[in-house]
Design a protein around this motif. Structure first.
Motif, PDB file in Angstrom:
ATOM      1  N   PRO A 263       0.826  -1.218   0.000  1.00  0.00           N
ATOM      2  CA  PRO A 263       0.000   0.000   0.000  1.00  0.00           C
ATOM      3  C   PRO A 263       0.855   1.262   0.000  1.00  0.00           C
ATOM      4  O   PRO A 263       1.997   1.266   0.474  1.00  0.00           O
ATOM      5  CB  PRO A 263      -0.796  -0.110   1.307  1.00  0.00           C
ATOM      6  N   GLN A 264       0.290   2.321  -0.508  1.00  0.00           N
ATOM      7  CA  GLN A 264       1.013   3.590  -0.614  1.00  0.00           C
ATOM      8  C   GLN A 264       1.584   4.031   0.728  1.00  0.00           C
ATOM      9  O   GLN A 264       2.720   4.484   0.809  1.00  0.00           O
ATOM     10  CB  GLN A 264       0.079   4.666  -1.163  1.00  0.00           C
ATOM     11  N   GLY A 265       0.807   3.876   1.793  1.00  0.00           N
ATOM     12  CA  GLY A 265       1.243   4.332   3.095  1.00  0.00           C
ATOM     13  C   GLY A 265       2.372   3.530   3.700  1.00  0.00           C
ATOM     14  O   GLY A 265       2.961   3.948   4.704  1.00  0.00           O
ATOM     15  N   GLU A 266       2.706   2.388   3.115  1.00  0.00           N
ATOM     16  CA  GLU A 266       3.776   1.539   3.634  1.00  0.00           C
ATOM     17  C   GLU A 266       4.995   1.494   2.730  1.00  0.00           C
ATOM     18  O   GLU A 266       5.959   0.793   3.012  1.00  0.00           O
ATOM     19  CB  GLU A 266       3.256   0.110   3.845  1.00  0.00           C
ATOM     20  N   MET A 267       4.964   2.247   1.646  1.00  0.00           N
ATOM     21  CA  MET A 267       6.030   2.148   0.652  1.00  0.00           C
ATOM     22  C   MET A 267       7.393   2.555   1.184  1.00  0.00           C
ATOM     23  O   MET A 267       8.413   1.962   0.817  1.00  0.00           O
ATOM     24  CB  MET A 267       5.686   2.980  -0.579  1.00  0.00           C
ATOM     25  N   VAL A 268       7.441   3.570   2.022  1.00  0.00           N
ATOM     26  CA  VAL A 268       8.728   4.072   2.486  1.00  0.00           C
ATOM     27  C   VAL A 268       9.344   3.139   3.513  1.00  0.00           C
ATOM     28  O   VAL A 268      10.536   2.826   3.458  1.00  0.00           O
ATOM     29  CB  VAL A 268       8.583   5.499   3.064  1.00  0.00           C
ATOM     30  N   GLU A 269       8.556   2.645   4.435  1.00  0.00           N
ATOM     31  CA  GLU A 269       9.077   1.798   5.497  1.00  0.00           C
ATOM     32  C   GLU A 269       9.120   0.324   5.112  1.00  0.00           C
ATOM     33  O   GLU A 269       9.989  -0.421   5.570  1.00  0.00           O
ATOM     34  CB  GLU A 269       8.225   1.971   6.766  1.00  0.00           C
ATOM     35  N   TYR A 358      11.453 -11.667  -6.914  1.00  0.00           N
ATOM     36  CA  TYR A 358      10.244 -11.240  -7.631  1.00  0.00           C
ATOM     37  C   TYR A 358       9.276 -10.561  -6.670  1.00  0.00           C
ATOM     38  O   TYR A 358       9.054 -11.029  -5.553  1.00  0.00           O
ATOM     39  CB  TYR A 358       9.528 -12.436  -8.270  1.00  0.00           C
ATOM     40  N   ARG A 359       8.714  -9.443  -7.124  1.00  0.00           N
ATOM     41  CA  ARG A 359       7.620  -8.812  -6.388  1.00  0.00           C
ATOM     42  C   ARG A 359       6.498  -8.484  -7.371  1.00  0.00           C
ATOM     43  O   ARG A 359       6.702  -8.416  -8.593  1.00  0.00           O
ATOM     44  CB  ARG A 359       8.095  -7.580  -5.634  1.00  0.00           C
ATOM     45  N   LEU A 360       5.310  -8.259  -6.830  1.00  0.00           N
ATOM     46  CA  LEU A 360       4.115  -8.167  -7.661  1.00  0.00           C
ATOM     47  C   LEU A 360       4.184  -7.021  -8.665  1.00  0.00           C
ATOM     48  O   LEU A 360       3.657  -7.137  -9.780  1.00  0.00           O
ATOM     49  CB  LEU A 360       2.885  -8.016  -6.760  1.00  0.00           C
ATOM     50  N   SER A 361       4.825  -5.914  -8.310  1.00  0.00           N
ATOM     51  CA  SER A 361       4.920  -4.785  -9.237  1.00  0.00           C
ATOM     52  C   SER A 361       5.534  -5.195 -10.571  1.00  0.00           C
ATOM     53  O   SER A 361       5.154  -4.682 -11.631  1.00  0.00           O
ATOM     54  CB  SER A 361       5.752  -3.656  -8.616  1.00  0.00           C
ATOM     55  N   LEU A 362       6.499  -6.120 -10.530  1.00  0.00           N
ATOM     56  CA  LEU A 362       7.133  -6.560 -11.776  1.00  0.00           C
ATOM     57  C   LEU A 362       6.116  -7.211 -12.699  1.00  0.00           C
ATOM     58  O   LEU A 362       6.173  -7.039 -13.922  1.00  0.00           O
ATOM     59  CB  LEU A 362       8.273  -7.536 -11.468  1.00  0.00           C
ATOM     60  N   LEU A 363       5.172  -7.944 -12.137  1.00  0.00           N
ATOM     61  CA  LEU A 363       4.179  -8.618 -12.968  1.00  0.00           C
ATOM     62  C   LEU A 363       3.254  -7.624 -13.638  1.00  0.00           C
ATOM     63  O   LEU A 363       2.777  -7.856 -14.759  1.00  0.00           O
ATOM     64  CB  LEU A 363       3.403  -9.635 -12.137  1.00  0.00           C
ATOM     65  N   TYR A 364       2.997  -6.484 -12.984  1.00  0.00           N
ATOM     66  CA  TYR A 364       2.217  -5.428 -13.643  1.00  0.00           C
ATOM     67  C   TYR A 364       2.968  -4.886 -14.858  1.00  0.00           C
ATOM     68  O   TYR A 364       2.361  -4.622 -15.910  1.00  0.00           O
ATOM     69  CB  TYR A 364       1.922  -4.295 -12.656  1.00  0.00           C
ATOM     70  N   PHE A 365       4.276  -4.738 -14.732  1.00  0.00           N
ATOM     71  CA  PHE A 365       5.051  -4.237 -15.869  1.00  0.00           C
ATOM     72  C   PHE A 365       5.197  -5.287 -16.967  1.00  0.00           C
ATOM     73  O   PHE A 365       5.207  -4.947 -18.154  1.00  0.00           O
ATOM     74  CB  PHE A 365       6.417  -3.744 -15.398  1.00  0.00           C
ATOM     75  N   ALA A 382      -3.325   1.096 -18.141  1.00  0.00           N
ATOM     76  CA  ALA A 382      -3.935   0.874 -16.823  1.00  0.00           C
ATOM     77  C   ALA A 382      -2.927   0.283 -15.851  1.00  0.00           C
ATOM     78  O   ALA A 382      -2.860   0.694 -14.680  1.00  0.00           O
ATOM     79  CB  ALA A 382      -5.151  -0.035 -16.963  1.00  0.00           C
ATOM     80  N   ASP A 383      -2.140  -0.688 -16.308  1.00  0.00           N
ATOM     81  CA  ASP A 383      -1.169  -1.336 -15.413  1.00  0.00           C
ATOM     82  C   ASP A 383      -0.070  -0.376 -14.979  1.00  0.00           C
ATOM     83  O   ASP A 383       0.337  -0.361 -13.811  1.00  0.00           O
ATOM     84  CB  ASP A 383      -0.563  -2.562 -16.097  1.00  0.00           C
ATOM     85  N   VAL A 384       0.430   0.420 -15.904  1.00  0.00           N
ATOM     86  CA  VAL A 384       1.456   1.395 -15.548  1.00  0.00           C
ATOM     87  C   VAL A 384       0.892   2.433 -14.588  1.00  0.00           C
ATOM     88  O   VAL A 384       1.543   2.847 -13.624  1.00  0.00           O
ATOM     89  CB  VAL A 384       2.039   2.058 -16.808  1.00  0.00           C
ATOM     90  N   ASN A 385      -0.352   2.829 -14.809  1.00  0.00           N
ATOM     91  CA  ASN A 385      -0.961   3.831 -13.936  1.00  0.00           C
ATOM     92  C   ASN A 385      -1.242   3.298 -12.531  1.00  0.00           C
ATOM     93  O   ASN A 385      -1.244   4.076 -11.566  1.00  0.00           O
ATOM     94  CB  ASN A 385      -2.252   4.369 -14.561  1.00  0.00           C
ATOM     95  N   VAL A 386      -1.454   2.013 -12.389  1.00  0.00           N
ATOM     96  CA  VAL A 386      -1.600   1.435 -11.047  1.00  0.00           C
ATOM     97  C   VAL A 386      -0.343   1.719 -10.224  1.00  0.00           C
ATOM     98  O   VAL A 386      -0.419   2.119  -9.052  1.00  0.00           O
ATOM     99  CB  VAL A 386      -1.852  -0.087 -11.125  1.00  0.00           C
ATOM    100  N   ILE A 387       0.817   1.540 -10.849  1.00  0.00           N
ATOM    101  CA  ILE A 387       2.083   1.772 -10.140  1.00  0.00           C
ATOM    102  C   ILE A 387       2.308   3.267  -9.928  1.00  0.00           C
ATOM    103  O   ILE A 387       2.754   3.700  -8.861  1.00  0.00           O
ATOM    104  CB  ILE A 387       3.256   1.146 -10.916  1.00  0.00           C
ATOM    105  N   ARG A 388       2.004   4.074 -10.911  1.00  0.00           N
ATOM    106  CA  ARG A 388       2.157   5.532 -10.769  1.00  0.00           C
ATOM    107  C   ARG A 388       1.241   6.073  -9.678  1.00  0.00           C
ATOM    108  O   ARG A 388       1.662   6.870  -8.834  1.00  0.00           O
ATOM    109  CB  ARG A 388       1.835   6.223 -12.103  1.00  0.00           C
TER     110      ARG A 388
END
Length: 470
Positions: A263-269, A358-365, A382-388
């Motif tokens: 989740p966005q709120g956990e990305m930094v930590e 491997y992490r899930l973001s790679l599968l979106y790309f 749509a997939d790129v925008n999910v990550i953005r």
């Protein structure tokens, strides 16, 4: 009696995960003795994971994709001077030395791992104290590890799949049975043949894979799971330009694995903790990526920092910009003395997400790139925008391969991806900020986009062919 060095771990049903994973290799033992029981077989299987981790995350291997692609530069020494790190002297120049290769350990260790895996596969069906389900899981994990390890060798030692129209150029030696020293002298397959063998191993792994991992301790993400096999399959399909398979495998994981993006709120930590598909386990004496990349203090700075070629791609409101620790460091500059200049150290590996494969973001790309080539630009966008959007950025309104690769570059800096993406897509290399190589901007195609087979292998095996240009 024939002997083989197999990494052996104490395996007890009551032992804790940390106790189990923190044992180091202890002995050379008889093949028949080691692999005649389930306990011995699982020790050998865990040994394969252990050796893969030490190989995959070695300095010269894991910095390769970022360093050659221009994502990394070198930080100043304590006296302010900057020089090329010792372990990447040749690869950084795009001029590897077959007699003293920076990646020789990768080559030899991968084939040692493969030979041990082949022994596991050979003996698995004869285990007297394992159930058919347990045997199938052992074979599935071993087959997936064999495919993945060969795949890593292919990435470094063979040109991309479309380098020739029919993929008839040199691939790798692909071993599907244990080699006998002094007897077996395998030759390199073509790239087309290499990918057929990769796909065969993955198909077999998917046929045998079970819901529960073979080794009864540790987290599931530290071992081969159904999602990990499909992630390997998706990446193999991507490299082959088999867009439909790449799309299908990545979609399967995104839709059916039950995994979510961090989740966005956990990305930094906790930037990758929630979305980790496969991350090899730690041991007490393991080489850690945080010592390679993370800033501890300004007196002991890591060798590698992000180049401003990448850092300047992040907009001011991009949450991922918080994954950098900015420090002003004394730097020797010709004609300007030693000014304090800013350097950007990653904080990614200060979390528990070390040894991530491997992490899930790679599968979106992967799905986005496949969709783009299949003519489904709306899905790619749509997939790129999910990550953005997760990074706090507005959605893009259009997509192209260059836009996609730039977005992927920002997401996966310090994760050994970018050079390989450029090579697959027949792109030139541009290294500007901080480049001190004699060859900062090589153009595609180039013999130097792959590394040479080490001379030791050529001297032992008369059937081995060297890569052109070496």
């Amino acid at each position: 009696m024939k002997k083989i060095i197999i990494v052996s771990f104490a395996l007890l049903s009551a032992v804790s995960c940390s106790d189990f994973l923190e044992h180091e290799p202890v002995e050379s033992i008889s093949i028949n003795t080691q692999l005649s029981t389930k306990k011995g077989m699982l020790e050998a299987l865990n040994g394969a994971y252990y050796q893969l981790r030490s190989t995959y995350f070695s300095e010269s291997n894991y910095t390769y994709g970022d360093l050659l692609g221009g994502n990394l530069k070198f930080s100043p020494k304590s006296n302010g001077t900057i020089s090329v790190a010792t372990n990447v002297q040749n690869v950084y120049q795009f001029d590897e030395d077959a007699s003293n290769s920076d990646l020789e350990y990768l080559y030899s260790s991968c084939y040692q791992t493969i030979n041990n895996i082949n022994l596991i596969i050979q003996y698995a069906d004869d285990l007297p104290d394992a159930s058919p389900t347990e045997i199938n899981e052992i074979k599935a994990e071993a087959l997936a590890l064999r495919a993945f390890t060969h795949f890593q060798l292919y990435k470094y030692y063979s040109q991309n799949y479309t380098y020739t129209p029919d993929a008839s150029h040199l691939g790798i030696v692909y071993n599907t049975a244990p080699l006998k020293v002094g007897v077996d002298y395998p030759s390199r397959k073509t790239v087309a043949e290499t990918f057929t063998l990769l796909e065969n191993d993955i198909t077999e792994a998917l046929k045998f894979i079970q819901p529960d991992k073979a080794i009864p301790v540790g987290e599931s993400k530290n071992f081969i799971t159904p999602a990990a096999v499909k992630a390997i399959a998706a990446e193999i399909a991507l490299w082959k330009n088999d867009w439909q398979k790449a799309y299908d495998y990545s979609s399967d994981i995104i839709i059916n694995s039950g995994m979510i993006l961090t989740p966005q709120g956990e990305m930094v930590e906790k930037w990758a903790e929630k979305e980790s598909i496969w991350a090899l386990g730690e041991t007490v004496n393991a080489s850690s990526l945080n010592s390679l990349y993370n800033l501890i203090d300004t007196k002991t700075t890591p060798l590698y920092v992000v180049s401003e070629d990448v850092y300047n791609l992040y907009s001011s409101n991009d949450i991922r910009k918080k994954l950098f620790d900015v420090q002003n460091i004394k730097t020797t500059v010709a004609g300007s003395g030693q000014p304090l200049l800013p350097y950007y150290f990653t904080t990614k590996y200060k979390t528990s997400s070390n040894n991530l494969i491997y992490r899930l973001s790679l599968l979106y790309f992967i799905r986005a790139e496949a969709a783009l080539h299949l003519g489904n630009s709306s899905q790619a966008l749509a997939d790129v925008n999910v990550i953005r959007n997760r990074a706090g950025l507005d959605s893009l309104t259009s997509i192209s391969i260059d836009i996609l690769l730039e977005e992927k570059r920002k997401e996966f800096v310090f994760e050994n991806q970018y050079f390989f993406d450029l090579m697959r897509n027949h792109k030139n290399i541009i290294r500007n900020n901080g480049c001190i190589s004699n060859n900062c901007n090589p153009t595609y195609p180039s013999n130097k986009f792959v590394v040479p087979i080490p001379y030791k292998s050529l001297n032992i095996n008369s059937n081995m062919q060297q890569n052109p240009g070496y």
